[in-house]
Write a protein that holds these residues in place. Structure first.
Motif, PDB file in Angstrom:
ATOM      1  N   GLY A  19      -1.305   6.733   2.241  1.00  0.00           N
ATOM      2  CA  GLY A  19      -0.003   7.382   2.224  1.00  0.00           C
ATOM      3  C   GLY A  19       0.805   7.112   0.963  1.00  0.00           C
ATOM      4  N   LYS A  20       0.134   6.723  -0.126  1.00  0.00           N
ATOM      5  CA  LYS A  20       0.849   6.442  -1.379  1.00  0.00           C
ATOM      6  C   LYS A  20       1.679   7.643  -1.818  1.00  0.00           C
ATOM      7  CE  LYS A  20      -2.809   5.492  -3.830  1.00  0.00           C
ATOM      8  NZ  LYS A  20      -3.908   5.632  -2.885  1.00  0.00           N
ATOM      9  N   GLY A  21       1.071   8.825  -1.804  1.00  0.00           N
ATOM     10  CA  GLY A  21       1.771  10.028  -2.236  1.00  0.00           C
ATOM     11  C   GLY A  21       2.934  10.371  -1.324  1.00  0.00           C
ATOM     12  N   THR A  22       2.746  10.213  -0.033  1.00  0.00           N
ATOM     13  CA  THR A  22       3.810  10.489   0.935  1.00  0.00           C
ATOM     14  C   THR A  22       4.973   9.521   0.752  1.00  0.00           C
ATOM     15  OG1 THR A  22       2.204  11.340   2.519  1.00  0.00           O
ATOM     16  CG2 THR A  22       4.334  10.642   3.402  1.00  0.00           C
ATOM     17  N   VAL A  23       4.657   8.244   0.585  1.00  0.00           N
ATOM     18  CA  VAL A  23       5.697   7.236   0.397  1.00  0.00           C
ATOM     19  C   VAL A  23       6.434   7.482  -0.920  1.00  0.00           C
ATOM     20  CG1 VAL A  23       6.082   4.767  -0.038  1.00  0.00           C
ATOM     21  CG2 VAL A  23       4.651   5.492   1.884  1.00  0.00           C
ATOM     22  N   ALA A  24       5.687   7.753  -1.995  1.00  0.00           N
ATOM     23  CA  ALA A  24       6.315   8.011  -3.295  1.00  0.00           C
ATOM     24  C   ALA A  24       7.208   9.250  -3.227  1.00  0.00           C
ATOM     25  CB  ALA A  24       5.257   8.163  -4.379  1.00  0.00           C
ATOM     26  N   LYS A 126      -0.772  -1.013   2.273  1.00  0.00           N
ATOM     27  CA  LYS A 126      -1.873  -1.269   3.206  1.00  0.00           C
ATOM     28  C   LYS A 126      -1.682  -0.458   4.483  1.00  0.00           C
ATOM     29  CE  LYS A 126      -3.819  -5.268   5.634  1.00  0.00           C
ATOM     30  NZ  LYS A 126      -3.744  -6.730   5.766  1.00  0.00           N
ATOM     31  N   PRO A 127      -2.772   0.063   5.057  1.00  0.00           N
ATOM     32  CA  PRO A 127      -2.643   0.752   6.350  1.00  0.00           C
ATOM     33  C   PRO A 127      -2.472  -0.281   7.464  1.00  0.00           C
ATOM     34  CG  PRO A 127      -4.952   0.597   5.747  1.00  0.00           C
ATOM     35  CD  PRO A 127      -4.166   0.032   4.595  1.00  0.00           C
ATOM     36  N   PRO A 128      -1.903   0.134   8.605  1.00  0.00           N
ATOM     37  CA  PRO A 128      -1.768  -0.810   9.718  1.00  0.00           C
ATOM     38  C   PRO A 128      -3.127  -1.226  10.288  1.00  0.00           C
ATOM     39  CG  PRO A 128      -0.956   1.372  10.333  1.00  0.00           C
ATOM     40  CD  PRO A 128      -1.292   1.421   8.880  1.00  0.00           C
ATOM     41  N   VAL A 170       2.967  -2.917   4.385  1.00  0.00           N
ATOM     42  CA  VAL A 170       2.161  -2.209   5.375  1.00  0.00           C
ATOM     43  C   VAL A 170       2.824  -0.859   5.654  1.00  0.00           C
ATOM     44  CG1 VAL A 170       1.228  -2.212   7.720  1.00  0.00           C
ATOM     45  CG2 VAL A 170       1.309  -4.344   6.399  1.00  0.00           C
ATOM     46  N   ASN A 171       2.069   0.205   5.498  1.00  0.00           N
ATOM     47  CA  ASN A 171       2.600   1.548   5.735  1.00  0.00           C
ATOM     48  C   ASN A 171       2.307   1.989   7.171  1.00  0.00           C
ATOM     49  OD1 ASN A 171       3.738   4.056   5.435  1.00  0.00           O
ATOM     50  ND2 ASN A 171       1.977   4.929   4.370  1.00  0.00           N
ATOM     51  N   ALA A 177       8.289   1.609   5.006  1.00  0.00           N
ATOM     52  CA  ALA A 177       7.616   1.307   3.740  1.00  0.00           C
ATOM     53  C   ALA A 177       8.513   1.669   2.561  1.00  0.00           C
ATOM     54  CB  ALA A 177       6.280   2.052   3.654  1.00  0.00           C
ATOM     55  N   VAL A 178       9.190   2.808   2.648  1.00  0.00           N
ATOM     56  CA  VAL A 178      10.110   3.236   1.586  1.00  0.00           C
ATOM     57  C   VAL A 178      11.236   2.220   1.428  1.00  0.00           C
ATOM     58  CG1 VAL A 178      11.856   4.973   0.974  1.00  0.00           C
ATOM     59  CG2 VAL A 178       9.574   5.691   1.722  1.00  0.00           C
ATOM     60  N   ALA A 179      11.816   1.777   2.538  1.00  0.00           N
ATOM     61  CA  ALA A 179      12.908   0.796   2.473  1.00  0.00           C
ATOM     62  C   ALA A 179      12.446  -0.491   1.790  1.00  0.00           C
ATOM     63  CB  ALA A 179      13.436   0.508   3.881  1.00  0.00           C
ATOM     64  N   GLU A 180      11.239  -0.942   2.110  1.00  0.00           N
ATOM     65  CA  GLU A 180      10.710  -2.154   1.467  1.00  0.00           C
ATOM     66  C   GLU A 180      10.528  -1.943  -0.029  1.00  0.00           C
ATOM     67  OE1 GLU A 180       7.721  -4.966   3.047  1.00  0.00           O
ATOM     68  OE2 GLU A 180       7.581  -3.514   4.697  1.00  0.00           O
TER      69      GLU A 180
END
Length: 194
Positions: A19-24, A126-128, A170-171, A177-180
């Motif tokens: 989910g790197k792209g989604t989080v970014a 990292k994935p859960p 951990v995403n 994850a964004v908040a972190e």
């Protein structure tokens, strides 16, 4: 007028489909003051991707020229199929301007950036769980069965590199994850959380 303080770069990497792209993208959407690098790639765009927004899609010849001209901070062959890289100049300009800056790249690229910018903060997304990573990869429906298997093979190797990073996020849920990451960006730049 005072010169802006140079920022510290945050480098986000992790396995395929984590989910790197989604989080970014969510960081970009909710925190427009955070500067995100747009990578170049030789792979064709997926149906939902926009050139210049998600990636700069270039030919192999254009990519070769960027390497020859020293225009890439890092580059790598990813999933044994396409090349990806980070244009150097926009990163240097964002940092020099004191912006909160983030790269979203693969593990090979992160290792190259560590060589040239060891002061950066390296964050492993990292994935859960392994099962969730597989579910996300299959669920996005953008790869053939052969491509999925190749990406999962790469993901196993990438997950084993977690200890190389400075911080793990951990995403499990995108907003968390964004908040972190935004908190880490604030700490990395020495500024209040953006």
């Amino acid at each position: 007028m005072t010169e802006p303080t140079r920022s510290r770069l945050l480098v986000l990497a992790g396995p395929t489909a984590v989910g790197k792209g989604t989080v970014a993208a969510r960081v970009r959407e909710t925190h427009p003051d955070v500067w995100l690098s747009v990578s170049v790639t030789t792979r064709p765009p997926r149906h939902t991707e926009v050139d210049g927004d998600h990636y700069h899609f270039v030919s192999d010849a254009e990519f070769d020229q960027m390497i020859a001209d020293g225009e890439l901070l890092e580059w790598a062959v990813v999933h044994k199929t396409a090349r990806y890289g980070t244009p150097r100049r926009p990163v240097e300009e964002a940092l020099a301007a004191g912006k909160a800056a983030m790269l979203e790249i693969d593990l090979q690229g992160a290792r190259q950036v560590r060589e040239t910018m060891p002061e950066a903060l390296f964050v492993f997304l990292k994935p859960p769980s392994w099962e969730e990573l597989v579910r996300r990869l299959v669920g996005r429906g953008t790869e053939s069965a052969e491509d999925r298997e190749r990406r999962l093979e790469t993901a196993r190797e990438e997950l084993a590199a977690e200890s190389w990073f400075d911080v793990t996020v951990v995403n499990a849920e995108v907003n968390d994850a964004v908040a972190e990451l935004v908190s880490l960006l604030g700490a990395a730049t020495g500024a209040a959380t953006p």
